[in-house]
Write an enzyme that holds these catalytic residues in place. Structure first.
Site, PDB file in Angstrom:
ATOM      1  N   HIS A  41       0.833  -1.207   0.000  1.00 33.39           N
ATOM      2  CA  HIS A  41       0.000   0.000   0.000  1.00 33.39           C
ATOM      3  C   HIS A  41       0.869   1.259   0.000  1.00 33.39           C
ATOM      4  CE1 HIS A  41      -2.612  -2.932   2.353  1.00 33.39           C
ATOM      5  NE2 HIS A  41      -3.420  -2.609   1.359  1.00 33.39           N
ATOM      6  N   GLN A  65     -17.770  -6.451  -1.224  1.00 29.49           N
ATOM      7  CA  GLN A  65     -16.892  -7.269  -2.065  1.00 29.49           C
ATOM      8  C   GLN A  65     -16.503  -8.590  -1.404  1.00 29.49           C
ATOM      9  OE1 GLN A  65     -13.872  -4.028  -2.159  1.00 29.49           O
ATOM     10  NE2 GLN A  65     -12.380  -5.675  -2.046  1.00 29.49           N
TER      11      GLN A  65
HETATM   12  P1  AMP Z   1      -6.338  -3.804  -0.410  1.00 25.11           P
HETATM   13  O1  AMP Z   1      -6.174  -3.043   0.862  1.00 25.11           O
HETATM   14  O2  AMP Z   1      -5.908  -5.236  -0.321  1.00 25.11           O
HETATM   15  O3  AMP Z   1      -7.699  -3.619  -1.034  1.00 25.11           O
HETATM   16  O4  AMP Z   1      -5.317  -3.163  -1.433  1.00 25.11           O
HETATM   17  C1  AMP Z   1      -5.351  -1.789  -1.736  1.00 25.11           C
HETATM   18  C2  AMP Z   1      -4.482  -1.535  -2.926  1.00 25.11           C
HETATM   19  O5  AMP Z   1      -3.146  -1.924  -2.639  1.00 25.11           O
HETATM   20  C3  AMP Z   1      -4.915  -2.339  -4.166  1.00 25.11           C
HETATM   21  O6  AMP Z   1      -4.795  -1.534  -5.314  1.00 25.11           O
HETATM   22  C4  AMP Z   1      -3.935  -3.484  -4.161  1.00 25.11           C
HETATM   23  O7  AMP Z   1      -3.711  -4.020  -5.457  1.00 25.11           O
HETATM   24  C5  AMP Z   1      -2.689  -2.793  -3.647  1.00 25.11           C
HETATM   25  N1  AMP Z   1      -1.771  -3.792  -3.089  1.00 25.11           N
HETATM   26  C6  AMP Z   1      -2.043  -4.754  -2.175  1.00 25.11           C
HETATM   27  N2  AMP Z   1      -0.957  -5.535  -1.962  1.00 25.11           N
HETATM   28  C7  AMP Z   1       0.022  -5.047  -2.755  1.00 25.11           C
HETATM   29  C8  AMP Z   1       1.385  -5.420  -2.999  1.00 25.11           C
HETATM   30  N3  AMP Z   1       1.949  -6.453  -2.376  1.00 25.11           N
HETATM   31  N4  AMP Z   1       2.091  -4.694  -3.895  1.00 25.11           N
HETATM   32  C9  AMP Z   1       1.520  -3.646  -4.554  1.00 25.11           C
HETATM   33  N5  AMP Z   1       0.250  -3.251  -4.371  1.00 25.11           N
HETATM   34  C10 AMP Z   1      -0.499  -3.931  -3.486  1.00 25.11           C
END
Ligand code: AMP
Length: 284
Positions: A41, A65
């Site tokens: 993030h 979701q």
């Molecule tokens: P989430 O909190 O899991 O919904 O993720 C929020 C954003 O962070 C989304 O756009 C994810 O694709 C991105 N994200 C989550 N994990 C990673 C990672 N390991 N590397 C890059 N982006 C990430």
């Protein structure tokens, strides 16, 4: 780009968010998250900070979701630590709405992106992308960003959002950031915290499987089926892993590819114990 002058504003209702946002001129960058923030993030936030005049982060575990059998109640939440991570990065505005703020009791409008949501995650998680597309549209309408930052980690989510932005003419530029990984290659994820030490050790097999297929690709293998098989052979060597899919798909449409191909999204989903993990490599 300009660095934040004032303190980080944290708001939970929509009116305050809009008001705070209205005082922020220039290019506004949004990073949507579900919190329990990690380096993945933060890499999105740093990119937004480098490219935009003002940066907003949303922290919202979006019930829409999650399927009925999924981990909504158990999903990690740690707002205090999230704020401590965001503040030094120069974030201007954080929105932490409650589910009731986002979804009023009589809520009845949903965004359903069609074809690209049908396979892979969409097939295994019915309704997931309806929830994703709807919350992202609402976040765009709440923050009015010029740019929004997403991780390649969730490759199908990227394809769905790009499709929605084009289909509905959102004036938002989508920026996709590379997947941030642990030292052994495991893609960072808020859910990794739930792996016990044996599971955590086994989880690196996803990265090894993708790496094996990529090596073949770099040696000249272009057959989509051959690349899928190479990844699956590696996954099958790890008894703790239950494979959900091994895919070699078109990165824009998510349609499964057959025969020789140049541009391939290699994507995996697997369960280790109760924890479901996904990962992907975009080839070349
Ligand atoms: P989430 O909190 O899991 O919904 O993720 C929020 C954003 O962070 C989304 O756009 C994810 O694709 C991105 N994200 C989550 N994990 C990673 C990672 N390991 N590397 C890059 N982006 C990430």
């Amino acid at each position: 780009m300009r660095h934040r002058a004032g303190p980080m504003r944290v708001v939970d209702d929509l009116a305050r968010l809009r008001q705070a946002r209205s005082w922020m001129p220039g290019v506004f960058g949004l990073v949507p998250t579900m919190g329990a923030l990690h380096e993945g993030h933060l890499s999105l936030v740093r990119k937004a900070r480098a490219e935009c005049d003002a940066v907003g982060v949303s922290i919202f575990v979006n019930p829409a979701q999650f399927g009925p059998q999924e981990d909504l109640a158990r999903y990690p939440r740690n707002l205090k630590q999230d704020f401590e991570l965001l503040e030094p990065l120069g974030v201007d505005l954080v929105w932490t709405p409650s589910p009731e703020t986002v979804y009023e009791p009589d809520f009845q409008t949903w965004i359903q992106v069609e074809g690209v949501t049908a396979p892979l995650e969409g097939e295994l998680r019915p309704g997931h992308f309806r929830g994703v597309a709807t919350i992202v549209a609402k976040l765009f309408n709440a923050f009015l960003p010029a740019k929004a930052y997403f991780g390649q980690k969730d490759a199908q989510q990227v394809a769905v959002i790009r499709r929605m932005v084009r289909d509905l003419n959102f004036p938002v530029e989508i920026s996709v950031c590379p997947t941030v990984r642990e030292a052994d290659g495991l893609a960072m994820s808020s859910r990794n915290a739930y792996l016990n030490s044996r599971e955590r050790g086994a989880a690196a097999v996803l990265f090894r499987a993708l790496s094996a297929a990529r090596s073949l690709y770099l040696e000249g293998e272009r057959d989509a089926g051959g690349l899928r098989a190479a990844a699956r052979r590696v996954l099958d060597e790890e008894p703790m892993v239950q494979v959900e899919y091994v895919s070699a798909a078109d990165p824009d449409t998510m349609r499964e590819l057959e025969g020789p191909q140049d541009r391939i999204l290699l994507a995996l989903a697997a369960k280790i114990g109760k924890i479901r993990l996904i990962d992907n490599f975009l080839l070349p």
